[in-house]
Motif scaffolding. Structure first.
Motif, mmCIF file in Angstrom:
data_model
loop_
_atom_site.group_PDB
_atom_site.id
_atom_site.type_symbol
_atom_site.label_atom_id
_atom_site.label_comp_id
_atom_site.label_asym_id
_atom_site.label_seq_id
_atom_site.Cartn_x
_atom_site.Cartn_y
_atom_site.Cartn_z
ATOM 1 N N MET A 77 0.715 -0.968 0.015
ATOM 2 C CA MET A 77 -0.110 0.036 0.011
ATOM 3 C C MET A 77 0.940 1.241 0.007
ATOM 4 O O MET A 77 1.656 1.464 1.164
ATOM 5 N N GLU A 80 0.694 7.449 -1.155
ATOM 6 C CA GLU A 80 -0.358 8.246 -1.905
ATOM 7 C C GLU A 80 -1.611 7.503 -1.675
ATOM 8 O O GLU A 80 -2.758 8.308 -1.464
ATOM 9 N N VAL A 81 -1.837 6.186 -1.719
ATOM 10 C CA VAL A 81 -2.895 5.576 -1.492
ATOM 11 C C VAL A 81 -3.639 5.880 -0.162
ATOM 12 O O VAL A 81 -4.771 6.274 0.058
ATOM 13 N N GLU A 84 -4.966 9.404 0.226
ATOM 14 C CA GLU A 84 -6.277 9.633 -0.318
ATOM 15 C C GLU A 84 -7.208 8.946 0.497
ATOM 16 O O GLU A 84 -8.406 9.818 0.831
ATOM 17 N N TRP A 103 -11.653 -3.357 0.904
ATOM 18 C CA TRP A 103 -10.770 -3.421 -0.088
ATOM 19 C C TRP A 103 -9.834 -4.488 -0.198
ATOM 20 O O TRP A 103 -9.762 -5.019 -1.198
ATOM 21 N N VAL A 110 -3.912 -2.249 -3.960
ATOM 22 C CA VAL A 110 -4.689 -1.223 -4.594
ATOM 23 C C VAL A 110 -3.792 -0.198 -5.163
ATOM 24 O O VAL A 110 -2.989 0.622 -4.171
ATOM 25 N N SER A 111 -3.828 0.213 -6.231
ATOM 26 C CA SER A 111 -3.113 1.374 -6.802
ATOM 27 C C SER A 111 -3.836 2.762 -6.438
ATOM 28 O O SER A 111 -4.944 2.659 -6.096
ATOM 29 N N GLN A 112 -3.208 3.899 -6.927
ATOM 30 C CA GLN A 112 -3.899 5.189 -6.522
ATOM 31 C C GLN A 112 -4.994 5.349 -7.227
ATOM 32 O O GLN A 112 -5.860 5.867 -6.911
ATOM 33 N N ALA A 115 -7.732 3.368 -6.102
ATOM 34 C CA ALA A 115 -8.386 3.995 -4.578
ATOM 35 C C ALA A 115 -9.317 5.006 -4.915
ATOM 36 O O ALA A 115 -10.195 5.010 -4.382
ATOM 37 N N LYS A 116 -8.964 5.888 -5.985
ATOM 38 C CA LYS A 116 -9.930 7.044 -6.243
ATOM 39 C C LYS A 116 -11.049 6.606 -6.888
ATOM 40 O O LYS A 116 -12.323 7.159 -6.496
#
Length: 357
Positions: A77, A80-81, A84, A103, A110-112, A115-116
């Motif tokens: 992880m 940046e994630v 967010e 999640w 999980v990528s950024q 995640a968005k």
């Protein structure tokens, strides 16, 4: 003690009792409040050690979330994630952990960008806005219906009140036909909102959003003339609730003498009592004090009820009779009443509620 700043008149004497317990106990008492400067807890704050807590910063939360993810096997992880997640949940750590747990059930990394996407689908993709900026979107000419609906559901309780309070101050409201149409729509929304509250018709919320805010805003889309005002309805509602509570207390005391409810009390009995509880002291001065006290005893009312009745029956167009009574006479009334013995009503508020009155 949670929400000590929420102590209302229904907790009469609660703050003083809490202070007396704090003075005598050897066990620490933790009092939680959202506003330690509120007048209701100002006296309590003088007997407490104030410890103020702030919303945790993203950098602080990130380290803790990273630690939890590593311990739970949710590895890879990126910071940046986690940033967010922390920003989207606005400092609610429990919500962050629940979100990461959901999640993890889908995938181990999980990528950024993912995640968005998750945050957007879960309703966390928007940023909180001040209500004074939020409601203006409804009156922007370029805003589409979806933008207005998104803004409405950010605060579905306060947004329509802001629209109702300020819609007449937009320049397009000078067109009487547009103003009348917007007013009719908001009236229909109030009817729907009543059904929603009384019957739990939550399926009506999109319709109420359109009628209360979206459609009126599009009709009167223009610029605001002056500063926006906070909904005055909230203050009126608070005053109404206080008046109802006071009327119910008087009704509780007078119940053994009069077969009525608090509504009839205000409409029929209170205006008559107003005259008989004030005129003797206005006309006869100190000689009329005993007449008023005898009437209070006749209906099992107290000197506090005397003041309440005069306040409840006084409106802006009519002055309060207390203002016409000399201070010396009012002081004599208070001393005379407190020095005597008085019978109180045996009817309790619980009995009144059980009887459905």
């Amino acid at each position: 003690m949670d929400e000590v700043d929420g102590m209302s008149a229904g907790d009469r004497g609660g703050v003083q009792e809490l202070i007396s317990i704090i003075k005598s106990t050897r066990v620490p008492i933790i009092c939680i409040a959202n506003d330690d400067g509120h007048p209701k807890v100002r006296s309590l704050a003088n007997h407490c050690l104030k410890l103020k807590f702030r919303r945790p910063m993203v950098s602080q939360v990130r380290r803790r979330l990273k630690y939890i993810c590593d311990r739970e096997g949710f590895r890879n992880m990126s910071p940046e994630v986690l940033d967010e997640v922390a920003e989207a949940c606005h400092g609610d750590i429990r919500q962050m952990i629940n979100m990461l747990q959901s999640w993890q059930a889908r995938k181990q990394s999980v990528s950024q960008a993912e995640a968005k996407g998750y945050l957007s689908s879960e309703g966390k993709g928007f940023q909180q806005q001040p209500i004074f900026d939020l409601f203006k979107v409804f009156f922007e000419k370029n805003a589409d219906i979806y933008q207005r609906l998104d803004k409405y559901f950010m605060d579905p309780d306060l947004v329509p009140l802001m629209v109702q309070e300020n819609y007449v101050h937009f320049s397009a409201a000078e067109d009487i036909d547009k103003l009348a149409k917007a007013t009719d729509l908001m009236s229909m929304a109030d009817i729907g909102n009543k059904q929603l509250r009384e019957s739990s018709r939550w399926d009506l919320m999109p319709t109420i959003a359109l009628l209360s805010s979206v459609y009126p805003g599009s009709i009167l889309a223009s610029h605001l003339m002056g500063r926006p005002n906070f909904p005055s309805w909230l203050g009126k509602m608070s005053s109404e609730r206080k008046s109802v509570r006071l009327a119910q207390e008087i009704d509780m005391h007078i119940k053994t003498r009069v077969n009525t409810d608090w509504k009839l009390l205000l409409l029929d009995y209170a205006p008559c009592l107003r005259s008989h509880l004030s005129l003797p002291m206005i006309r006869n001065g100190k000689e009329g004090v005993q007449t008023v006290i005898d009437l209070l005893d006749e209906y099992y009312l107290s000197n506090v009820d005397w003041e309440t009745i005069l306040d409840l029956t006084s409106v802006q167009q009519r002055s309060n009779p207390k203002d016409s009574i000399p201070s010396a006479v009012k002081s004599t009334f208070t001393r005379t009443y407190q020095s005597g013995d008085h019978v109180s009503s045996t009817v309790s508020l619980t009995q009144m509620k059980k009887s459905g009155r």
